[in-house]
Motif scaffolding. Structure first.
Motif, PDB file in Angstrom:
ATOM      1  N   GLY A 116       0.653  -1.497   0.061  1.00 33.72           N
ATOM      2  CA  GLY A 116       0.094   0.045   0.004  1.00 33.72           C
ATOM      3  C   GLY A 116       0.748   1.165   0.074  1.00 33.72           C
ATOM      4  O   GLY A 116       0.264   2.409   0.073  1.00 33.72           O
ATOM      5  N   GLU A 117       2.333   1.123  -0.071  1.00 32.79           N
ATOM      6  CA  GLU A 117       2.883   2.310  -0.087  1.00 32.79           C
ATOM      7  C   GLU A 117       2.681   3.066  -1.444  1.00 32.79           C
ATOM      8  O   GLU A 117       2.550   2.602  -2.424  1.00 32.79           O
ATOM      9  N   TRP A 118       2.722   4.278  -1.292  1.00 29.07           N
ATOM     10  CA  TRP A 118       2.400   5.255  -2.260  1.00 29.07           C
ATOM     11  C   TRP A 118       0.996   5.190  -3.036  1.00 29.07           C
ATOM     12  O   TRP A 118       0.756   5.490  -4.002  1.00 29.07           O
ATOM     13  N   SER A 119       0.255   4.468  -2.435  1.00 29.40           N
ATOM     14  CA  SER A 119      -1.132   4.163  -2.759  1.00 29.40           C
ATOM     15  C   SER A 119      -2.120   5.520  -3.021  1.00 29.40           C
ATOM     16  O   SER A 119      -2.965   5.722  -3.719  1.00 29.40           O
ATOM     17  N   GLU A 120      -1.702   6.185  -1.902  1.00 36.04           N
ATOM     18  CA  GLU A 120      -2.501   7.549  -1.660  1.00 36.04           C
ATOM     19  C   GLU A 120      -2.387   8.569  -2.790  1.00 36.04           C
ATOM     20  O   GLU A 120      -3.170   9.076  -3.447  1.00 36.04           O
TER      21      GLU A 120
END
Length: 227
Positions: free
Chosen positions: A20-24
């Motif tokens: 989920g890293e960089w998902s935002e």
């Protein structure tokens, strides 16, 4: 060697994306920043990113940067959201299906460096006396064993299970409630049997030892508790 390094970096980036890293934002740091993080040359980092762009995980926009594919971001987030609700009992049940077979494969496929990494992780787990340190090296040992299969899909599945377990408050409370020095000694002994079988390249013995270990863990964690 550069191709091997690029492949390993691509694997690491994919794991971070899956977590989920960089998902935002949907945008990765630029090549220079990533190369600094991984302490490699920019051309090596570019090669790693090219691998992920080639399989559709990432999209490059000239002058703007590197982004997660929109459909990829949505599907990953939905998958992780669903998995985050899996019960600890279900997670352990899946581990019992995957890890014994993975351990047997690692006995056959792991190279000398991977076997040394497994042995080193085991040594660190034996030396770790506090629960948090032991749990960290315990998880690292199991991960390195699965990586020894040299099967990327199997490794990704295992890592997703680890992410699910680590982010669950319920799992953390169960670990705290059931940890003891006596059980730590039992786990270390069982880990030692697994590692010894791996070093002998005895896949059947390694799988049997892993299955017995995970059964012990499941019994200790969940005996008398319906989750």
């Amino acid at each position: 060697m550069p191709k091997y390094i690029a492949r390993e970096i691509a694997r690491s980036l994919r794991n971070r994306i899956d977590a989920g890293e960089w998902s935002e934002s949907g945008r990765l740091p630029n090549e220079r920043e990533l190369a600094t993080q991984y302490r490699v040359a920019r051309n090596t980092m570019r090669s790693a990113i090219d691998r992920l762009a080639g399989d559709g995980t990432l999209v490059r926009h000239v002058g703007r940067g590197t982004f997660l594919r929109q459909d990829n971001r949505g599907s990953i987030l939905k998958m992780l959201h669903r998995l985050s609700g899996a019960s600890p009992i279900d997670v352990m049940a899946v581990r019992l299906i995957l890890e014994p077979r993975a351990t047997a494969l690692a006995a056959i496929n792991a190279n000398a460096n991977e076997l040394r990494a497994i042995a080193a992780a085991y040594g660190s787990s034996v030396a770790a006396l506090e629960m948090e340190d032991f749990e960290r090296w315990d998880a690292e040992l199991h991960l390195k064993i699965v990586r020894g299969t040299r099967n990327e899909l199997l490794t990704h599945l295992h890592e997703v299970l680890c992410v699910v377990a680590r982010t669950q408050e319920q799992w953390r409370k169960i670990k705290q409630r059931t940890f003891s020095m006596e059980r730590r000694h039992i786990y270390c002994r069982q880990h030692g049997e697994i590692v010894e079988a791996l070093m002998r390249r005895d896949g059947e013995a390694a799988a049997t030892a892993m299955r017995g270990h995970l059964e012990t863990v499941r019994q200790n964690l969940f005996a008398g508790h319906a989750l």
